[in-house]
Design an enzyme around this catalytic site. Structure first.
Site: not given
Length: 211
Positions: A18, A41, A76, A136, A165, A185
């Site tokens: 991200r 991703e 997203t 998810k 988290g 992430g």
């Protein structure tokens, strides 16, 4: 060639990129791959068309450079247009923070893997009935391991993944609780390290995950 779902299930971890620019993507993915992670991703931005265009560029670069060695997906994914654009770029799976039936159905129409986000048992079952391959659970750390254990009792037929988290210290807790895998992430795809060019540190972070 292994299917996308097989790669996700066997490897148990999807690294979430991200805010990482496309010019740093190949080195980032190589470091993750060297650390044992092969599912990536790359997320769209709901706020920035420029970032979303760069997302598509990054997906294309990963697909071209790594081929079948990396399972690359888009994150997203909020609209049907996102699905089509990501598919054209080479994304193999679509991950969303929410449930959107049109997004799920378009993903499946294109022969790709659908992974929408859900919070409650009703949402999980509805998403699966709409055609999702994996659901998810998000945000997983807020829900907690005990929540995962509770819902995987009656919901045994739906593959669940934990997102939000997750870090090296708790990833296995969520898998033991009943998830087929996790997504990680910033605790793994660390922007500060990447911007500093410290890809060896990214590799070492990847190696901390023993799933």
């Amino acid at each position: 060639m292994k299917s996308t779902i097989d790669m996700i299930v066997e490897n148990k971890l999807v690294a979430i990129s991200r805010g990482i620019s496309s010019d740093k993507m190949i080195n980032t993915v190589q470091a993750l791959k060297d650390g044992g992670i092969v599912c990536i991703e790359v997320t769209f931005s709901a706020k920035s068309e420029e970032i979303s265009r760069d997302t598509l560029k990054a997906i294309s670069m990963i697909k071209e450079y790594f081929g079948d060695d990396i399972a690359v997906g888009a994150g997203t994914v909020l609209t049907v247009d996102n699905v089509r654009q990501a598919a054209d770029a080479g994304a193999q799976y679509m991950i969303s923070p929410n449930i959107n039936e049109e997004v799920i159905k378009e993903t499946k129409r294109l022969g790709l893997v659908s992974i929408p986000g859900a919070f409650t048992p009703t949402e999980v079952i509805n998403a699966y009935n709409m055609g999702a391959d994996i659901v998810k659970l998000f945000p997983a750390a807020v829900l907690g391991v005990e929540y995962i254990k509770a819902i995987t009792g009656p919901i045994t037929h739906i593959p669940l993944t934990a997102v939000g988290g997750i870090h090296a210290g708790n990833a296995n807790d969520f898998i033991r609780a009943g998830c087929i895998g996790v997504s990680v992430g910033g605790n793994l795809v660390n922007k500060k390290l990447i911007d500093a060019g410290d890809f060896e540190a990214i590799k070492k972070l990847a190696q901390e995950y023993k799933l």
